[in-house]
Design a protein around this motif. Structure first.
Motif, mmCIF file in Angstrom:
data_model
loop_
_atom_site.group_PDB
_atom_site.id
_atom_site.type_symbol
_atom_site.label_atom_id
_atom_site.label_comp_id
_atom_site.label_asym_id
_atom_site.label_seq_id
_atom_site.Cartn_x
_atom_site.Cartn_y
_atom_site.Cartn_z
ATOM 1 N N ARG A 1 -10.243 -0.507 -9.635
ATOM 2 C CA ARG A 1 -9.242 -1.389 -9.916
ATOM 3 C C ARG A 1 -8.689 -1.274 -11.423
ATOM 4 N NH1 ARG A 1 -11.352 -7.504 -8.750
ATOM 5 N NH2 ARG A 1 -9.444 -8.034 -9.974
ATOM 6 N N LYS B 1 -2.594 -3.654 -14.277
ATOM 7 C CA LYS B 1 -1.582 -3.133 -13.449
ATOM 8 C C LYS B 1 -1.593 -3.996 -12.287
ATOM 9 C CE LYS B 1 -1.092 1.677 -15.391
ATOM 10 N NZ LYS B 1 -1.419 2.973 -15.321
ATOM 11 N N ASN B 2 -2.761 -4.663 -11.959
ATOM 12 C CA ASN B 2 -2.806 -5.351 -10.614
ATOM 13 C C ASN B 2 -2.946 -4.343 -9.489
ATOM 14 O OD1 ASN B 2 -3.167 -7.899 -11.549
ATOM 15 N ND2 ASN B 2 -0.832 -7.965 -11.651
ATOM 16 N N THR B 3 -3.549 -3.126 -9.595
ATOM 17 C CA THR B 3 -3.817 -2.086 -8.624
ATOM 18 C C THR B 3 -5.226 -1.970 -8.203
ATOM 19 O OG1 THR B 3 -3.678 -0.421 -10.175
ATOM 20 C CG2 THR B 3 -1.759 -0.890 -9.353
ATOM 21 N N SER C 1 -3.217 3.880 -2.601
ATOM 22 C CA SER C 1 -3.003 2.888 -3.695
ATOM 23 C C SER C 1 -2.534 1.341 -3.303
ATOM 24 C CB SER C 1 -2.280 3.235 -4.719
ATOM 25 O OG SER C 1 -2.675 4.636 -5.346
ATOM 26 N N CYS C 2 -2.672 0.393 -4.091
ATOM 27 C CA CYS C 2 -2.112 -0.660 -3.697
ATOM 28 C C CYS C 2 -1.814 -1.501 -4.941
ATOM 29 C CB CYS C 2 -3.200 -1.491 -2.834
ATOM 30 S SG CYS C 2 -2.712 -3.274 -2.594
ATOM 31 N N THR C 3 -0.610 -2.001 -4.905
ATOM 32 C CA THR C 3 -0.082 -3.049 -6.125
ATOM 33 C C THR C 3 0.235 -4.455 -5.560
ATOM 34 O OG1 THR C 3 0.813 -0.960 -6.844
ATOM 35 C CG2 THR C 3 1.772 -3.118 -7.773
ATOM 36 N N CYS D 1 -4.768 -3.143 2.415
ATOM 37 C CA CYS D 1 -5.072 -3.641 1.057
ATOM 38 C C CYS D 1 -5.678 -4.892 1.149
ATOM 39 C CB CYS D 1 -4.135 -3.182 0.112
ATOM 40 S SG CYS D 1 -4.322 -3.962 -1.517
ATOM 41 N N GLU E 1 0.808 -1.343 0.028
ATOM 42 C CA GLU E 1 0.204 -0.031 -0.009
ATOM 43 C C GLU E 1 0.883 1.337 0.083
ATOM 44 O OE1 GLU E 1 -2.137 -2.849 3.108
ATOM 45 O OE2 GLU E 1 -0.012 -2.040 2.699
ATOM 46 N N THR F 1 -7.403 0.963 -5.876
ATOM 47 C CA THR F 1 -7.309 2.417 -5.302
ATOM 48 C C THR F 1 -8.649 2.753 -4.594
ATOM 49 O OG1 THR F 1 -5.968 3.158 -7.368
ATOM 50 C CG2 THR F 1 -6.947 4.693 -5.973
ATOM 51 N N SER G 1 1.347 -8.258 -6.485
ATOM 52 C CA SER G 1 2.310 -9.065 -7.223
ATOM 53 C C SER G 1 2.230 -10.540 -6.766
ATOM 54 C CB SER G 1 3.724 -8.651 -7.155
ATOM 55 O OG SER G 1 4.280 -8.638 -5.759
#
Length: 115
Positions: free
Chosen positions: A71, A75-77, A21-23, A95, A6, A79, A25
């Motif tokens: 989402r 980008k696999n994000t 925001s959160c990414t 997240c 996050e 928000t 993986s």
């Protein structure tokens, strides 16, 4: 395994806006539901908002009309746009992504709203 990172937390004045925001993986795919939870000191973590794979959005009543979750599968994000912040929104925000029996949380980011 899925990793979530996050960003965007911090202090904000009441009535102001903040975006988290959160990414994601790892072994993530578009079938996962992505969203956010929060936790007050000494309390259990609670649902805030989510976006399932069908793109619909869901919110807890306390944030409806003020928060917007979105989402980006490319980008696999995920928000969380938080508007009209209130002191009761002060919490650690996590997240979250889940799929069948799998449920993952990020490390959390502190959001503090001052009146």
């Amino acid at each position: 395994q899925v990793q979530l990172v996050e960003s965007g937390g911090g202090p904000v004045q009441a009535g102001g806006s903040l975006t988290l925001s959160c990414t994601a993986s790892g072994n993530i795919h578009s079938g996962y539901t992505m969203g956010w939870a929060r936790q007050y000191p000494g309390k259990q973590r609670e649902f805030v908002a989510s976006v399932p794979s069908d793109g619909s959005t869901h919110y807890r009543d306390a944030v409806k009309g003020r928060f917007t979750v979105s989402r980006d599968n490319s980008k696999n994000t995920v928000t969380l746009q938080m508007n009209d912040r209130k002191p009761e929104d002060t919490a650690v925000y996590y997240c979250n992504t889940r799929y069948t029996v799998y449920n993952f949380f990020g490390q959390g980011t502190q959001v503090t709203v001052s009146s």
